[in-house]
Design a protein around this motif. Structure first.
Motif, PDB file in Angstrom:
ATOM      1  N   SER A   5       0.781  -1.310  -0.081  1.00  0.00           N
ATOM      2  CA  SER A   5       0.071   0.072   0.131  1.00  0.00           C
ATOM      3  C   SER A   5       0.798   1.150   0.031  1.00  0.00           C
ATOM      4  N   GLY A   6       0.424   2.421  -0.341  1.00  0.00           N
ATOM      5  CA  GLY A   6       1.023   3.768  -0.024  1.00  0.00           C
ATOM      6  C   GLY A   6       1.134   4.374  -1.325  1.00  0.00           C
ATOM      7  N   GLY A   7       0.941   3.587  -2.632  1.00  0.00           N
ATOM      8  CA  GLY A   7       0.859   4.350  -3.983  1.00  0.00           C
ATOM      9  C   GLY A   7       0.307   5.633  -3.828  1.00  0.00           C
ATOM     10  N   GLY A   8       0.303   6.254  -5.157  1.00  0.00           N
ATOM     11  CA  GLY A   8      -0.358   7.730  -5.151  1.00  0.00           C
ATOM     12  C   GLY A   8       0.307   8.388  -6.435  1.00  0.00           C
ATOM     13  N   LEU A   9      -0.117   9.627  -6.303  1.00  0.00           N
ATOM     14  CA  LEU A   9       0.209  10.475  -7.415  1.00  0.00           C
ATOM     15  C   LEU A   9       1.058  11.560  -6.808  1.00  0.00           C
ATOM     16  N   THR A 126       0.857  -1.529  -6.131  1.00  0.00           N
ATOM     17  CA  THR A 126       0.443  -0.288  -5.715  1.00  0.00           C
ATOM     18  C   THR A 126       1.145   0.585  -6.823  1.00  0.00           C
ATOM     19  N   LEU A 127       0.058   1.554  -7.494  1.00  0.00           N
ATOM     20  CA  LEU A 127       0.506   2.363  -8.448  1.00  0.00           C
ATOM     21  C   LEU A 127       1.235   3.548  -7.831  1.00  0.00           C
ATOM     22  N   VAL A 128       2.368   3.839  -8.380  1.00  0.00           N
ATOM     23  CA  VAL A 128       3.100   5.199  -8.179  1.00  0.00           C
ATOM     24  C   VAL A 128       2.948   5.982  -9.427  1.00  0.00           C
ATOM     25  N   THR A 129       2.596   7.043  -9.427  1.00  0.00           N
ATOM     26  CA  THR A 129       2.570   7.950 -10.678  1.00  0.00           C
ATOM     27  C   THR A 129       3.470   9.248 -10.143  1.00  0.00           C
ATOM     28  N   VAL A 130       4.424   9.548 -10.989  1.00  0.00           N
ATOM     29  CA  VAL A 130       5.258  10.657 -10.751  1.00  0.00           C
ATOM     30  C   VAL A 130       4.858  11.610 -11.793  1.00  0.00           C
TER      31      VAL A 130
END
Length: 132
Positions: A5-9, A126-130
Motif C-alpha cells: 500500500s501507499g502508492g499515489g500521485l 500499488t500504483l505510483v505515478t510521478v
C-alpha cells in the motif's frame, strides 16, 4: 500474505512511502523485495532487505533516493522514496523469498535478489505515478 500500500500521485521531486504488510511465514528465514513494472516494460527489482539482519540492496537507479527498512514488531517492510522522477512511475510490488532454504543449495540473496521468478510470495501492486 503480502499486502502493499501507499502508492499515489506525486510531483517530481516529491516523496512517498510504500508499506508491505507481511504475515504467514517466519520472518527470519525470508527476504522481502520491492519490484516495479512500468507500462510496456519488464518487471525490475528495485530494493530488497534480508529480514534477519537488515542487509539491504538497491538497484543503481534508486541508490541515494530510496530507503528500504523493516519493522519486525509490525511485520512490515517499508520503501521510502524521495526525489521521485517521472521514470519512477510504475506499479510497485512487494515479494518474499525464502533465503534460508535457498542458502542450503548455495543460492545467496545477492545472486537472486533481482530474479522475480525466485520469489515465493507476491502481493498485489500499488500504483505510483510521478508527474513532471
Amino acid at each position: 500474505q503480502l499486502q502493499a500500500s501507499g502508492g499515489g500521485l506525486v510531483q517530481a521531486g516529491g516523496s512517498l512511502r510504500l508499506s508491505c504488510a507481511a504475515s504467514g511465514f517466519p520472518f527470519n528465514d525470508y527476504a522481502v523485495g520491492w519490484f516495479r513494472q512500468a507500462p510496456g516494460k519488464e518487471r525490475e527489482g528495485v530494493s530488497c532487505i534480508m529480514l534477519y539482519d537488515g542487509t539491504t540492496y538497491y538497484t543503481d537507479s534508486v541508490k541515494g533516493r530510496f530507503t528500504i527498512s523493516s519493522d519486525r514488531a509490525e511485520g512490515t517492510v517499508y520503501l521510502q522514496m524521495s526525489s521521485l522522477k517521472p521514470e519512477d512511475t510504475a506499479v510497485y510490488y512487494c515479494a518474499a523469498v525464502d533465503v534460508y532454504t535457498r542458502a542450503a543449495y548455495g543460492m545467496s540473496l545477492d545472486r537472486i535478489k533481482w530474479t522475480a521468478n525466485e520469489y515465493d510470495y507476491w502481493g498485489k501492486g500499488t500504483l505510483v505515478t510521478v508527474s513532471s
